[in-house]
Design a protein around this motif. Structure first.
Motif, PDB file in Angstrom:
ATOM      1  N   LEU A 343       0.829  -1.213   0.000  1.00 23.23           N
ATOM      2  CA  LEU A 343       0.000   0.000   0.000  1.00 23.23           C
ATOM      3  C   LEU A 343       0.861   1.260   0.000  1.00 23.23           C
ATOM      4  CD1 LEU A 343      -2.949   0.868  -0.004  1.00 23.23           C
ATOM      5  CD2 LEU A 343      -2.896   0.873   2.490  1.00 23.23           C
ATOM      6  N   THR A 344       1.997   1.209   0.708  1.00 25.54           N
ATOM      7  CA  THR A 344       2.918   2.353   0.727  1.00 25.54           C
ATOM      8  C   THR A 344       3.419   2.656  -0.686  1.00 25.54           C
ATOM      9  OG1 THR A 344       3.627   1.854   2.985  1.00 25.54           O
ATOM     10  CG2 THR A 344       5.088   3.235   1.654  1.00 25.54           C
ATOM     11  N   LYS A 347       0.633   4.181  -2.704  1.00 28.92           N
ATOM     12  CA  LYS A 347       0.374   5.577  -2.354  1.00 28.92           C
ATOM     13  C   LYS A 347       1.421   6.515  -2.937  1.00 28.92           C
ATOM     14  CE  LYS A 347      -2.241   4.794   1.917  1.00 28.92           C
ATOM     15  NZ  LYS A 347      -2.217   4.866   3.405  1.00 28.92           N
ATOM     16  N   GLU A 348       2.631   5.984  -3.162  1.00 25.99           N
ATOM     17  CA  GLU A 348       3.693   6.801  -3.765  1.00 25.99           C
ATOM     18  C   GLU A 348       3.338   7.254  -5.177  1.00 25.99           C
ATOM     19  OE1 GLU A 348       7.341   4.672  -3.620  1.00 25.99           O
ATOM     20  OE2 GLU A 348       7.544   4.801  -1.430  1.00 25.99           O
ATOM     21  N   THR A 349       2.439   6.498  -5.808  1.00 27.01           N
ATOM     22  CA  THR A 349       1.995   6.893  -7.157  1.00 27.01           C
ATOM     23  C   THR A 349       0.975   8.024  -7.091  1.00 27.01           C
ATOM     24  OG1 THR A 349       0.142   5.326  -7.244  1.00 27.01           O
ATOM     25  CG2 THR A 349       2.297   4.505  -7.942  1.00 27.01           C
ATOM     26  N   GLY A 350       0.548   8.351  -5.857  1.00 23.42           N
ATOM     27  CA  GLY A 350      -0.479   9.384  -5.713  1.00 23.42           C
ATOM     28  C   GLY A 350      -1.816   8.922  -6.248  1.00 23.42           C
ATOM     29  N   PHE A 351      -2.031   7.576  -6.210  1.00 21.70           N
ATOM     30  CA  PHE A 351      -3.250   6.957  -6.742  1.00 21.70           C
ATOM     31  C   PHE A 351      -3.436   7.282  -8.222  1.00 21.70           C
ATOM     32  CE2 PHE A 351      -4.020   7.423  -2.193  1.00 21.70           C
ATOM     33  CZ  PHE A 351      -4.422   6.139  -1.845  1.00 21.70           C
ATOM     34  N   TRP A 358      -3.772  -0.791 -10.149  1.00 22.77           N
ATOM     35  CA  TRP A 358      -4.977  -0.853  -9.318  1.00 22.77           C
ATOM     36  C   TRP A 358      -5.449  -2.301  -9.168  1.00 22.77           C
ATOM     37  CZ3 TRP A 358      -7.588   3.048  -6.725  1.00 22.77           C
ATOM     38  CH2 TRP A 358      -7.183   4.357  -6.990  1.00 22.77           C
ATOM     39  N   GLU A 380     -12.839   3.425  -5.298  1.00 24.42           N
ATOM     40  CA  GLU A 380     -11.949   4.575  -5.423  1.00 24.42           C
ATOM     41  C   GLU A 380     -11.361   4.647  -6.830  1.00 24.42           C
ATOM     42  OE1 GLU A 380      -9.916   8.005  -4.311  1.00 24.42           O
ATOM     43  OE2 GLU A 380     -11.546   6.933  -3.307  1.00 24.42           O
TER      44      GLU A 380
END
Length: 861
Positions: A343-344, A347-351, A358, A380
């Motif tokens: 998940l970290t 999140k680094e991709t900024g979603f 995904w 999301e």
């Protein structure tokens, strides 16, 4: 000339063309190579702008991939009115191909037609390349067909274009045509053809092309060598690929990557890791593909430490922003159950990851029991505007019951994915798991290209819902359509044949079909066969399948134990359990349910207690509701109702209706009226519509002669509109199933059936049989009670079987209720006097009545 004329419809002046990149003054372009910078300055200063200079400069830009400078230079030349030749257009067309800019390509095509350059082989080839790289296969082929002269580069360009666009069959046709027209392939042509053969998994034709490659002396070139290695790996011939790899003198990073991914693709993960180690020892600089491949290996092997080390190396090499590597790392962390790290990274991709990223995260959460998180992430993803692909839908549909298949179905319809085999199969499987066979069938009918997975999933749905006829019909349609059933298809259809409503001959027919298809030895098929034969009363065939199994999974062991238990073979069931212990097979809760059932049916109370202790102490399996229910059944049948109640009192949850029904049935047999009343009250409070509780309580009062209390129970049933389930018995004769009710006179052969019953009644009395009228729970005289007993549904079915089948052939009767004690005694005698084996399957177990008058239940019926 037709295509040359058509292309003018797309004509647009190059003067109006604006490059997609930021504009800047041509003279201030700073080249990566100093000689081009000098050449460009000379070009600007030249008063004549000599053609050789600008053509050479344009060629240089094109060759070095400097597309922006090349395009700007060409536009400047064009606007200046300077003379241009074929080399100029060939160079700029190569730039257009690199950019995959179809509009620019069409405009250049117009100019080529205008200046008459299409007859030049270099221009024509570059134009073909432009269209093929822009996925405009049709126009690329049209240019090729109208070319007056073609060389090996032209053929290779077209063949490579078709390969890139997935037109594998066309690649092979063109390769053969090229040979027939006398053009010798080069290394790149062979590489393209071999790549297609690898994708197709065609090792035979691949070997033929390999022979031609050797004859042409091209097998040592890097592109061909890599393609040959890739071919043999894709076809599963790892040994041949390794020989070629070892003979390759100059190994590029692509060569090493091919071996690593090839080993992994063939399930040889450790060999792939060894190859990666050799690659490092040979000081080969790792590429993005190298890291992506070996990180995938970490995911397969769940090597968290190594994945973390590779992650550090990725950062060191400057590849941390590579999307494929980042996705591979997420998958590795997910497979290693470290979702926080996955998940970290996400999140680094900024979603802002792509659909693959995904989908990888959604799949990761599902693999780690995070259904809620997976569904939230899916929602999301939709909010962020990332469009799910077929794999996303297929994965998220496994998140039942958190996600609603109908909601996903609506989205699938909007995106037109319902016709996709992958999504359609996942959707119908979701409906099947929710017991919505009709919805599943609708989805199945909408799938365009139904593969064997879709057929097998639908068959599994019919098996689950017990729709035997629909399943058999579907299997027939499958084979008529030319689709070859696999082991999963056979497993599904054999599960259908295990149903009580299925013909006993159908299972044997499918067994024969499985043997012809050479899948009968498959573990999933043999386990399904074992279960099917056990459920259809043929425990000998089930045993034979079990003994033939080369390998066994837990399902096989459990099915055999359960099968023996249901057929009264308690000793054999416990022998199988002991064999499991000797082989150190890990047991589960289902294993012990079968063991307890065996002990229950044989009245082995002490053994049951011993195995319960083994389950808790040795196997560390916490008792479930099913296990406690089995122990209550064990004690109740043995008349140890105090111990049964002790189990109930010690449970950490309230006893369900099934447990109390077991107690009530035992109270009736062992004349424990007060406890029986308590059990009946518990059942009725939980399930007021359950007829079994009323009937058992009513029968208990009738047996004790308390007709007043019995009348009250019957009145309560009438007030609550609870109806007693009618007792049916079924028998199959000549592939047709016949059903009988007690006192049934609807059968066309009723006169012969009742005549046979009268004959049997006389012969039974000659053997000393006395009817046990206590099983007739009506307030009538004994003579009428005897008549009622003589017309129970199982006796009618047996009488019909005796007159409708050859003498000596076995009979199989299926009853929806438990066989009464009097009928049990009668069937033992009938089997003896008729010299037949009679098998009766009631709601409790199988009863095998042998021709010597003995039942397999040992009268623990």
């Amino acid at each position: 000339m037709r295509f040359r004329t058509t292309i003018w419809r797309h004509h647009q002046s190059l003067e109006k063309l604006k490059p997609k990149f930021r504009t800047y003054t041509l003279g201030v372009v700073v080249a990566s190579a100093s000689r081009f910078h000098v050449a460009h300055n000379l070009f600007d200063k030249s008063p004549d702008r000599v053609q050789e200079n600008h053509t050479s400069l344009l060629f240089g830009y094109s060759r070095d991939g400097r597309t922006q400078e090349a395009t700007r230079l060409f536009l400047t030349i064009h606007r200046s009115g300077a003379e241009m030749d074929c080399s100029t257009f060939s160079s700029v067309l190569k730039v257009s191909a690199t950019l995959c800019d179809e509009l620019l390509g069409k405009q250049l095509h117009c100019q080529c037609v205008k200046f008459g350059f299409l007859d030049d082989v270099s221009v024509g080839t570059s134009l073909v390349d432009t269209y093929m790289k822009g996925s405009n296969v049709k126009d690329g082929r049209n240019v090729f067909d109208e070319m007056k002269e073609r060389n090996v580069v032209t053929w290779t360009t077209l063949i490579s274009g078709y390969a890139r666009n997935g037109s594998n069959e066309e690649v092979l046709k063109l390769f053969m045509r090229m040979y027939e027209e006398g053009t010798e392939p080069n290394s790149f042509t062979f590489a393209a053809a071999l790549g297609v053969l690898a994708e197709e998994g065609v090792s035979g034709r691949g070997r033929q092309v390999h022979t031609v490659v050797v004859k042409n002396g091209l097998d040592k070139t890097i592109p061909v060598s890599n393609s040959l290695i890739n071919l043999y790996l894709k076809c599963g011939n790892v040994r041949k690929a390794r020989i070629l790899f070892d003979k390759t003198e100059v190994k590029s990073v692509v060569t090493w990557n091919s071996m690593i991914s090839g080993y992994a693709g063939n399930g040889l993960d450790l060999e792939a890791l060894a190859m990666f180690h050799s690659m490092r020892l040979n000081h080969v600089r790792l590429s993005e593909s190298s890291f992506a491949s070996v990180i995938k290996l970490c995911a397969n092997l769940k090597e968290l430490r190594f994945a973390e080390q590779l992650h550090c190396s990725v950062v060191k090499y400057g590849f941390s922003f590579d999307q494929n590597i980042k996705t591979a790392l997420m998958v590795a962390y997910s497979k290693c159950a470290v979702m926080c790290d996955a998940l970290t990274l996400f999140k680094e991709t900024g979603f802002r990851g792509n659909v693959v990223t995904w989908t990888a995260m959604i799949s990761g959460f599902l693999q780690n029991d995070g259904k809620e998180e997976a569904v939230d992430l899916f929602k999301e993803m939709r909010r962020k505007g990332v469009r799910p692909n077929e794999f996303t839908y297929s994965v998220v549909l496994t998140a039942l019951p958190v996600i609603s298949p109908s909601e996903v179905h609506a989205q699938v319809l909007k995106t037109n994915y319902e016709r996709s085999s992958t999504v359609g199969t996942a959707l119908l499987d979701a409906y099947v798991k929710l017991s919505k066979a009709d919805d599943a069938a609708k989805v199945f009918s909408s799938i365009d290209d139904k593969d064997i997975v879709a057929w097998s999933a639908m068959l599994a749905g019919y098996a689950q819902s017990g729709e035997t006829e629909a399943a058999v019909k579907m299997f027939s349609e499958l084979t008529k359509g030319g689709i070859k059933p696999n082991e999963f298809t056979f497993s599904s259809v054999l599960n259908v044949c295990a149903a009580a409503s299925a013909s006993s001959g159908q299972g044997k027919q499918f067994h024969g079909f499985a043997i012809k298809s050479r899948v009968d030895d498959s573990l999933i098929v043999s386990s399904a066969l074992l279960t099917m034969y056990a459920k259809k009363g043929d425990i000998e065939s089930a045993e034979a399948v079990f003994k033939r199994q080369g390998e066994r999974d837990l399902v096989s062991w459990n099915s055999m134990i359960s099968g023996y238990a249901q057929h009264g073979e308690a000793t054999k069931a416990l022998d199988v359990f002991e064999e499991m212990k000797r082989r150190k097979v890990r047991m589960d809760s289902v294993t012990f349910i079968g063991v307890f059932a065996a002990c229950t049916h044989a009245g082995l109370v002490e053994e049951g207690e011993k195995y319960f202790d083994i389950m808790v102490r040795e196997c560390k399996i916490a008792p479930t509701k099913e296990h406690n229910s089995c122990m209550v059944d064990l004690y109740s049948r043995a008349g140890l109702l105090e111990k049964a109640m002790e189990v109930i009192d010690n449970m950490t949850y309230p006893a369900g209706s099934t447990i109390w029904r077991t107690v009530l049935a035992a109270c009736r047999v062992h004349k424990r009226t007060e406890l029986g009343r308590l059990a009946a009250k518990k059942i009725i409070d939980m399930k007021p519509e359950d007829s079994a509780a009323y009937v058992l309580l009513s029968n208990m009062y009738a047996e004790s002669g308390d007709w007043g209390e019995r009348a009250k129970v019957r009145k309560l049933m009438e007030e609550r509109k609870v109806k007693k389930e009618a007792g049916y018995s079924w028998i199959e004769v000549k592939n047709k199933t016949y059903a009988f009710l007690a006192g049934d006179r609807s059968h066309p052969l009723r006169d012969q059936i009742y005549k046979k019953l009268e004959d049997l009644s006389r012969r039974l009395k000659d053997l000393g049989y006395e009817p046990d009228t206590s099983y007739v729970l009506q307030d009538i005289d004994d003579e009428h009670k005897e008549a009622v007993l003589a017309q129970h549904s199982e006796r009618l079915a047996i009488a019909f079987g005796l007159i409708a089948t050859p003498k000596g052939s076995p009979l199989l009767i299926i009853k929806n209720l438990r066989v009464c004690g009097d009928c049990h005694a009668v069937i033992k005698l009938i089997a003896k006097i008729e010299e037949r084996e009679i098998v009766v399957r009631d709601t409790n177990r199988f009863h095998h009545f042998s021709s010597d008058g003995i039942c397999s239940c040992g009268d623990f019926w």
